[in-house]
Each structure stands twice: as C-alpha cells, then as structure tokens.
Design a protein around this motif. Structure first.
Motif, PDB file in Angstrom:
ATOM      1  N   PRO A  95      -4.019  29.201 112.567  1.00  0.00           N
ATOM      2  CA  PRO A  95      -5.084  29.700 113.608  1.00  0.00           C
ATOM      3  C   PRO A  95      -4.971  28.778 114.969  1.00  0.00           C
ATOM      4  N   ILE A  96      -5.056  29.471 116.069  1.00  0.00           N
ATOM      5  CA  ILE A  96      -5.323  28.749 117.202  1.00  0.00           C
ATOM      6  C   ILE A  96      -6.670  28.684 117.964  1.00  0.00           C
ATOM      7  N   ASP A  97      -6.923  27.483 118.260  1.00  0.00           N
ATOM      8  CA  ASP A  97      -8.229  27.117 119.000  1.00  0.00           C
ATOM      9  C   ASP A  97      -8.248  27.520 120.442  1.00  0.00           C
ATOM     10  N   TRP A  98      -8.766  28.334 120.870  1.00  0.00           N
ATOM     11  CA  TRP A  98      -8.769  28.845 122.363  1.00  0.00           C
ATOM     12  C   TRP A  98      -9.159  27.761 123.305  1.00  0.00           C
ATOM     13  N   THR A  99      -9.859  26.733 123.021  1.00  0.00           N
ATOM     14  CA  THR A  99     -10.315  25.694 123.896  1.00  0.00           C
ATOM     15  C   THR A  99      -9.002  24.586 123.996  1.00  0.00           C
ATOM     16  N   ARG A 100      -8.372  24.709 122.884  1.00  0.00           N
ATOM     17  CA  ARG A 100      -6.857  23.715 123.075  1.00  0.00           C
ATOM     18  C   ARG A 100      -6.068  24.481 124.014  1.00  0.00           C
TER      19      ARG A 100
ATOM     20  N   LEU B 248     -16.251  35.152 127.204  1.00  0.00           N
ATOM     21  CA  LEU B 248     -15.322  35.122 126.009  1.00  0.00           C
ATOM     22  C   LEU B 248     -14.441  33.801 126.246  1.00  0.00           C
ATOM     23  N   SER B 249     -15.072  32.601 125.782  1.00  0.00           N
ATOM     24  CA  SER B 249     -14.326  31.278 126.067  1.00  0.00           C
ATOM     25  C   SER B 249     -14.017  30.525 124.781  1.00  0.00           C
ATOM     26  N   HIS B 250     -14.811  30.917 123.730  1.00  0.00           N
ATOM     27  CA  HIS B 250     -14.563  30.177 122.448  1.00  0.00           C
ATOM     28  C   HIS B 250     -14.232  31.237 121.232  1.00  0.00           C
ATOM     29  N   GLY B 251     -12.773  31.156 120.855  1.00  0.00           N
ATOM     30  CA  GLY B 251     -12.409  31.841 119.993  1.00  0.00           C
ATOM     31  C   GLY B 251     -11.192  31.456 119.092  1.00  0.00           C
ATOM     32  N   ILE B 252     -10.995  31.918 117.964  1.00  0.00           N
ATOM     33  CA  ILE B 252      -9.741  31.459 117.016  1.00  0.00           C
ATOM     34  C   ILE B 252      -8.823  32.712 117.037  1.00  0.00           C
ATOM     35  N   THR B 253      -7.494  32.663 116.978  1.00  0.00           N
ATOM     36  CA  THR B 253      -6.573  33.455 117.285  1.00  0.00           C
ATOM     37  C   THR B 253      -5.597  33.361 116.135  1.00  0.00           C
ATOM     38  N   VAL B 254      -5.355  34.199 115.114  1.00  0.00           N
ATOM     39  CA  VAL B 254      -4.621  34.432 113.965  1.00  0.00           C
ATOM     40  C   VAL B 254      -3.461  35.089 114.055  1.00  0.00           C
ATOM     41  N   PRO B 255      -2.118  34.550 113.991  1.00  0.00           N
ATOM     42  CA  PRO B 255      -1.154  35.725 114.243  1.00  0.00           C
ATOM     43  C   PRO B 255      -0.478  35.982 112.943  1.00  0.00           C
ATOM     44  N   ALA B 256       0.003  36.968 112.893  1.00  0.00           N
ATOM     45  CA  ALA B 256       0.819  37.398 111.529  1.00  0.00           C
ATOM     46  C   ALA B 256       2.295  37.923 111.742  1.00  0.00           C
ATOM     47  N   HIS B 257       3.390  37.079 111.463  1.00  0.00           N
ATOM     48  CA  HIS B 257       4.613  37.456 111.985  1.00  0.00           C
ATOM     49  C   HIS B 257       5.284  38.072 110.817  1.00  0.00           C
ATOM     50  N   LEU B 258       5.374  39.596 110.850  1.00  0.00           N
ATOM     51  CA  LEU B 258       5.758  40.441 109.789  1.00  0.00           C
ATOM     52  C   LEU B 258       7.282  40.560 109.880  1.00  0.00           C
ATOM     53  N   PRO B 259       7.828  41.398 108.885  1.00  0.00           N
ATOM     54  CA  PRO B 259       9.032  41.549 108.497  1.00  0.00           C
ATOM     55  C   PRO B 259       9.667  42.481 109.659  1.00  0.00           C
ATOM     56  N   PHE B 260      10.873  42.172 109.779  1.00  0.00           N
ATOM     57  CA  PHE B 260      11.640  43.052 110.876  1.00  0.00           C
ATOM     58  C   PHE B 260      10.980  42.743 112.320  1.00  0.00           C
ATOM     59  N   GLY B 261      10.489  41.805 112.562  1.00  0.00           N
ATOM     60  CA  GLY B 261      10.030  41.253 113.776  1.00  0.00           C
ATOM     61  C   GLY B 261       8.675  41.915 114.192  1.00  0.00           C
TER      62      GLY B 261
ATOM     63  N   ARG C 132     -11.348  28.210 110.042  1.00  0.00           N
ATOM     64  CA  ARG C 132      -9.994  28.429 110.272  1.00  0.00           C
ATOM     65  C   ARG C 132      -9.223  28.712 109.131  1.00  0.00           C
ATOM     66  N   GLU C 133      -9.489  28.294 107.976  1.00  0.00           N
ATOM     67  CA  GLU C 133      -8.697  28.571 106.726  1.00  0.00           C
ATOM     68  C   GLU C 133      -8.934  29.938 106.147  1.00  0.00           C
TER      69      GLU C 133
END
Length: 253
Positions: free
Chosen positions: A97-102, A125-138, A162-163
């Motif tokens: 998870p990515i902290d937007w403030t960082r 919209l300045s405080h957020g948490i982004t969670v990526p998912a890198h899936l099969p086949f790109g 975050r967890e």
C-alpha cells in the motif's frame, strides 16, 4: 486469499460473498465503497488495465478511474494527468500500500506530477492509500481509499488500515474477475484505426512491405503508405515497427 476482511477497527467484512451477490461491476463498486467507508474513508476509486500499462515505446497507458463519492467536476481537468498520475506510477515501485502523503513529499516528482497532486488536493483529495495488484499476463488493477476530512490523525489511520486494505483489494479483485465483471470495468478507449488502416497494419505485422501490401489489397503504394502513416500517428508511435508492436499490445491486430 481470505474472503473475510478484518479492519483495524474490529469490523468484519465478507467482501467476497457481497461481490458474488452483486449483479454487475457497478454494484460491486458500491460494495467496495461501503466497505472502505467502514474503515473511515469517504471516497474510493478502482481501475483496471487488461494489458501491461507500459507500451513498447515507453509511453504509459492512461488510467481510467472508476470512482464513488468524488466531488462534482473533479474529472473535467483530470484527463491530462491520466498517464502521469504519481500514485499510479508509484504502483510500479513495489506491491505494498502507498501513502499519498509520502508520494507528495517525493522530491523527484516531475512538475506535471506535482500539478496532479495539487489538482486533487484542491478538491480535498489529499489523504489516500493506493493498493496495486499486479496480475498474471501483465494485467494491472488498483484501488485507492481516500478521506477528505481534515480532523484525522493520518499516520495512525494509515498504519491501522494498510494491511486490511491490502487484503481487501486482492480479495475484491479476485472476486470481480471470478464473477466475469472484467469487461464491465470502464477503461480508456484508444484511438480507433479505420478498417483500411487495420488491414495495412495486419500485413505490416506479417512482415509485408508497403509494395507487397498494395498488391495484396489492390491499392496503390501511396495509399498503403498513407494508411500506415495515419496509424503511426494515431498510435503515437515513431515508426512502422513501433506502431505494429503497440497495435499488437493493445489487441487491435
């Protein structure tokens, strides 16, 4: 992946079961909003790309955001940031998870990326948490949970959620893919090639020269070259080979 998500606030969510009872992706996104709302967030976004986000020419595909509870008018000026979104780009520096403030504090951001942050900040919209998912086949998916309130202890909130947000994102993504909602997710529509341009590009991909393609299609060499030139421009490529590679990556040929 666990179907039951337990937040830092002790609230259980069976997101998998709720998605399975949704009639479509839009309703599943409503479920996601309700779920992150229980964590204390006020907005959510979800985006998906069925192909690798970075093209052979090094360019990035624009990321279309599917949102809930965003302020009115936010999307009007966002198109110019869809490729350079710093939170989107940060997803390819890791999987956590990515902290937007960082991200905002990163001294290496390009000027246009700082402008993107400021644009969202102006909408609260300045405080957020982004969670990526890198899936099969790109393939790639991403969720951001955002809070527009100022009366929060953001660092404490980030550490607390975050967890569970990480587990929530991966469970939600697997569930919507299992439900075959993939084609319902709104993505950016790429510039369409005409039928003639597609024909010429298909033969170019097969290794045919413009002269050979003109004979196959019964068209003049000049016409074939014009179609290929137009395709190169539409695909934002620099040459014929790169245009072919991009067209293949986008599934156009």
């Amino acid at each position: 992946m666990q179907g039951m998500i337990q937040s830092g606030f002790g609230l259980p969510f069976d997101i998998k079961k709720q998605v399975e009872t949704s009639r479509d992706f839009s309703q599943a996104l409503d479920v996601l909003m309700d779920t992150v709302g229980e964590f204390g967030f006020t907005q959510v976004l979800y985006a998906y790309l069925p192909i690798p986000p970075q093209l052979p020419n090094g360019d990035w595909l624009p990321l279309k955001l599917n949102v809930r509870n965003f302020p009115k008018g936010w999307e009007d000026g966002w198109n110019r940031f869809m490729k350079v979104d710093p939170y989107y780009r940060a997803c390819f520096q890791g999987t956590l998870p990515i902290d937007w403030t960082r991200v905002q504090a990163n001294g290496n951001l390009a000027a246009v990326q700082r402008e993107a942050c400021s644009y969202l900040n102006d909408f609260g919209l300045s405080h957020g948490i982004t969670v990526p998912a890198h899936l099969p086949f790109g393939r790639f998916a991403v969720m951001s949970a955002i809070v527009d309130r100022q009366d929060i202890d953001w660092n404490t909130m980030f550490e607390s959620v975050r967890e569970p947000l990480f587990r929530l994102m991966h469970t939600f993504t697997k569930s919507i893919l299992d439900m075959k909602f993939e084609n319902q997710i709104d993505t950016v529509r790429f510039s369409k090639l005409t039928s003639r341009e597609l024909e010429c590009m298909k033969w170019a991909a097969a290794g045919k020269t413009s002269e050979e393609t003109s004979i196959i299609l019964g068209r003049s060499i000049e016409t074939v070259r014009l179609h290929i030139k137009n395709a190169i421009t539409k695909l934002e490529a620099t040459n014929r080979s790169q245009a072919v590679a991009i067209a293949v990556r986008l599934g156009l040929i």
